[in-house]
Enzyme design. Structure first.
Site, PDB file in Angstrom:
ATOM      1  N   LYS A  41      -4.815 -66.059  27.984  1.00 39.10           N
ATOM      2  CA  LYS A  41      -4.329 -67.362  28.419  1.00 39.10           C
ATOM      3  C   LYS A  41      -2.837 -67.243  28.736  1.00 39.10           C
ATOM      4  O   LYS A  41      -2.203 -66.287  28.290  1.00 39.10           O
ATOM      5  CB  LYS A  41      -4.593 -68.430  27.351  1.00 39.10           C
ATOM      6  CG  LYS A  41      -3.614 -68.431  26.172  1.00 39.10           C
ATOM      7  CD  LYS A  41      -3.815 -69.645  25.336  1.00 39.10           C
ATOM      8  CE  LYS A  41      -2.707 -69.789  24.316  1.00 39.10           C
ATOM      9  NZ  LYS A  41      -1.432 -70.218  24.854  1.00 39.10           N
TER      10      LYS A  41
ATOM     11  N   ASP B 155      -9.465 -66.908  23.853  1.00 39.65           N
ATOM     12  CA  ASP B 155      -8.593 -67.849  23.155  1.00 39.65           C
ATOM     13  C   ASP B 155      -8.689 -67.511  21.678  1.00 39.65           C
ATOM     14  O   ASP B 155      -9.733 -67.700  21.058  1.00 39.65           O
ATOM     15  CB  ASP B 155      -9.041 -69.288  23.402  1.00 39.65           C
ATOM     16  CG  ASP B 155      -8.098 -70.317  22.776  1.00 39.65           C
ATOM     17  OD1 ASP B 155      -7.321 -69.934  21.875  1.00 39.65           O
ATOM     18  OD2 ASP B 155      -8.138 -71.489  23.168  1.00 39.65           O
ATOM     19  N   HIS B 156      -7.597 -66.969  21.108  1.00 39.34           N
ATOM     20  CA  HIS B 156      -7.680 -66.440  19.745  1.00 39.34           C
ATOM     21  C   HIS B 156      -8.042 -67.507  18.716  1.00 39.34           C
ATOM     22  O   HIS B 156      -8.514 -67.189  17.629  1.00 39.34           O
ATOM     23  CB  HIS B 156      -6.374 -65.755  19.356  1.00 39.34           C
ATOM     24  CG  HIS B 156      -5.233 -66.696  19.104  1.00 39.34           C
ATOM     25  ND1 HIS B 156      -4.427 -67.175  20.100  1.00 39.34           N
ATOM     26  CD2 HIS B 156      -4.780 -67.249  17.953  1.00 39.34           C
ATOM     27  CE1 HIS B 156      -3.508 -67.968  19.580  1.00 39.34           C
ATOM     28  NE2 HIS B 156      -3.694 -68.050  18.291  1.00 39.34           N
TER      29      HIS B 156
ATOM     30  N   ASP C  79       0.434 -75.300  27.589  1.00 37.46           N
ATOM     31  CA  ASP C  79       0.302 -74.181  26.665  1.00 37.46           C
ATOM     32  C   ASP C  79      -0.825 -74.379  25.658  1.00 37.46           C
ATOM     33  O   ASP C  79      -1.515 -73.428  25.296  1.00 37.46           O
ATOM     34  CB  ASP C  79       1.631 -73.958  25.927  1.00 37.46           C
ATOM     35  CG  ASP C  79       1.625 -72.689  25.089  1.00 37.46           C
ATOM     36  OD1 ASP C  79       1.042 -71.688  25.543  1.00 37.46           O
ATOM     37  OD2 ASP C  79       2.210 -72.700  23.989  1.00 37.46           O
TER      38      ASP C  79
ATOM     39  N   HIS D 284      -6.587 -74.336  23.567  1.00 33.82           N
ATOM     40  CA  HIS D 284      -6.737 -74.483  22.114  1.00 33.82           C
ATOM     41  C   HIS D 284      -7.324 -75.835  21.721  1.00 33.82           C
ATOM     42  O   HIS D 284      -8.344 -75.913  21.026  1.00 33.82           O
ATOM     43  CB  HIS D 284      -5.372 -74.341  21.417  1.00 33.82           C
ATOM     44  CG  HIS D 284      -4.789 -72.971  21.491  1.00 33.82           C
ATOM     45  ND1 HIS D 284      -5.532 -71.846  21.750  1.00 33.82           N
ATOM     46  CD2 HIS D 284      -3.521 -72.539  21.315  1.00 33.82           C
ATOM     47  CE1 HIS D 284      -4.741 -70.791  21.727  1.00 33.82           C
ATOM     48  NE2 HIS D 284      -3.516 -71.185  21.474  1.00 33.82           N
TER      49      HIS D 284
ATOM     50  N   LYS E  67       6.086 -78.171  18.453  1.00 31.49           N
ATOM     51  CA  LYS E  67       6.886 -77.111  17.840  1.00 31.49           C
ATOM     52  C   LYS E  67       7.997 -77.733  16.996  1.00 31.49           C
ATOM     53  O   LYS E  67       8.355 -78.881  17.179  1.00 31.49           O
ATOM     54  CB  LYS E  67       7.474 -76.200  18.917  1.00 31.49           C
ATOM     55  CG  LYS E  67       6.421 -75.343  19.609  1.00 31.49           C
ATOM     56  CD  LYS E  67       7.048 -74.304  20.495  1.00 31.49           C
ATOM     57  CE  LYS E  67       6.004 -73.353  21.050  1.00 31.49           C
ATOM     58  NZ  LYS E  67       5.339 -72.554  20.007  1.00 31.49           N
TER      59      LYS E  67
END
Length: 508
Positions: free
Chosen positions: A166, A195-196, A253, A258, A358
């Protein structure tokens, strides 16, 4: 009492197929921080095939010997468990390296020769797994060059697969263009969009939890659920990724990949089997059922934020605009909160709230299911003034587990209710195994199981949720950035998003 099974078999009951694992961008961070530690963990759990080799490809000039030496030093720093010298010898004997330009056909001619050498030396039967650990701008180019060199053609019973990292596109148009570019070179069943997040045990367990327990799935609908909250909060800033983040932002992102992956697992209908295509069909269906936002709806359904200077864990931290490689007047968002409406029979009327950011107060990824409060008639003549909503929380990271809150009578002659929390932690019950989150995904690629990977139409569905917001924000840049302090729970506008519906976020 706990009765965990030993962690030495895969969900498929066998190690991966013999193959050569080719890493484009082999000298980058992803290789040393995640890919090699993941492969080491698979080896330690006897899930890596004996007939296996690694070919690293990058634009950095170095010898195979120097590359092996570099990886041997890095694995001791980044492995999730103590590295055994005996186990590492397995890799040390099977790693080679070549330098080359990803856009140069000569690189792929050289790679073809290196793969033939690996096949002969290690008994790999022409099965090749290509990993694009590179800038997204190279994804299409690498696949095109591999196809041009004949390296993606599957004949004589061997397979060729490509793992695409990604972000997959930066909007709907670019994602679909990339899908067309890749689709012109290889088949969909050769394409593994990774996608981890989907490699994390708790994420994989969502389906098992929902569909393997008879007392939850009957309640998993709008008759009993009031709303859902999905939170993905990070304490880190952009670190050294300022250039990437300036061109991406939190929405691109995190949300199309995710967050949408979590939404699909929570909201999907039961598949008719756990085979890959029925599972991916249901994931895509629920994303397509999300109500598309009109431009005038975006300000009322989506909130953006950017962190300013603040305090985290007792230490001062800079604002986003003071981070390396970031425009000091940047309008890039580092926080997103959204409300989704799913227009199907199961979820109609149940809002799903999302937030990701974040430099938040705490690192946490969780899914909270808020059930409807029961009617208060029974307690009208008692001292109970308010009945709390039951809450089920799936904790994804850092402490993987499940918690359930409910009310119980406090002992005594007067009817009073107290909150009770039941907590289950995977590590306490099953023990913990060293993991990066990539092990299951890499193994599934070697076995040809795409269930945990995004299909082209799933990518399209995720971007269709995000695209209207991107367009609206592009037309109207944020005027109040920075609007939340580093170390806080996010901008106040996110609280207002839920307050307007008579709800509030869980504490971070």
């Amino acid at each position: 009492m706990p009765n965990p099974e030993p962690n030495n078999t895969s969900a498929h009951g066998r190690p991966g197929d013999p193959c050569v694992f080719v890493i484009f961008g082999a000298t980058g961070d992803l290789t040393k921080r995640l890919l090699m530690p993941s492969l080491y963990n698979l080896l330690a759990n006897k899930l890596l095939p004996d007939k296996f080799a690694i070919v690293g490809v990058s634009n950095v000039q170095m010898s195979s010997e120097d590359f092996r030496k570099q990886l041997g030093e890095e694995i001791k720093q980044f492995a999730t468990t103590k590295v055994s010298d005996d186990l590492w010898k397995f890799f040390d004997q099977r790693i080679s390296y070549m330098a080359g330009d990803f856009k140069d056909p000569a690189t792929y001619t050289k790679l073809k020769s290196a793969l033939e050498t690996a096949d002969k030396a290690h008994g790999t039967p022409g099965n090749y797994l290509f990993y694009t650990a590179v800038s997204p701008s190279f994804f299409g180019e690498i696949v095109k060059q591999l196809a041009g060199a004949g390296l993606t053609k599957e004949t004589d019973g061997h397979w060729r697969r490509v793992i695409i990292e990604k972000p997959f596109g930066h909007d709907l148009e670019s994602a679909n263009a990339l899908n067309r570019e890749i689709g012109a070179c290889i088949h969909e069943n050769q394409t593994f969009r990774i996608d981890h997040y989907l490699g994390k045990e708790t994420v994989q367990n969502i389906m098992a939890f929902r569909f393997g327990n008879g007392f939850f799935e009957p309640l998993w609908n709008n008759s009993y659920i009031d709303h859902v909250q999905i939170t993905d909060a990070e304490t880190v800033g952009v670190e050294q990724r300022g250039t990437f983040y300036e061109a991406t932002g939190a929405l691109r992102d995190m949300v199309p990949n995710h967050i949408m992956a979590l939404v699909s697992l929570v909201a999907m209908e039961p598949p008719n089997s756990f085979e890959s295509e029925p599972v991916r069909d249901e994931k895509t269906k629920v994303l397509r059922a999300i109500r598309p936002l009109k431009p005038e709806d975006v300000p009322h359904w989506a909130v953006r934020g950017q962190y300013g200077p603040g305090t985290l864990e007792g230490k001062p931290v800079p604002g986003y605009r003071a981070e390396p490689q970031v425009n000091p007047k940047s309008g890039t968002e580092t926080y997103v909160a959204m409300k989704l409406a799913i227009d199907n029979w199961r979820w109609a009327g149940v809002p799903i709230y999302l937030r990701t950011g974040k430099r938040m107060a705490k690192r946490v990824t969780e899914i909270a299911i808020k059930f409807k409060a029961p009617p208060a008639l029974l307690f009208r003549q008692t001292g109970v003034k308010h009945l709390e909503q039951n809450e089920l929380v799936l904790h994804i990271q850092p402490d993987e587990g499940i918690s359930l809150s409910f009310s119980a009578k406090i002992p005594g002659p007067v009817v009073k209710l107290g909150g009770v929390d039941m907590n289950f932690k995977y590590a306490d019950y099953f023990g913990s195994a060293p993991s990066t989150g990539y092990e299951t995904l890499l193994l599934d690629c070697m076995l040809g199981d795409p269930a945990l990977f995004q299909r082209a139409d799933t990518v399209d569905a995720g971007w269709r949720v995000v695209d209207p917001i991107l367009d609206a924000w592009k037309q109207t840049p944020a005027a109040d950035f920075p609007n939340y302090a580093a170390g806080s729970a996010g901008p106040s506008a996110a609280d207002e998003l839920l307050k307007g519906d008579g709800r509030k976020w869980r504490d971070i």
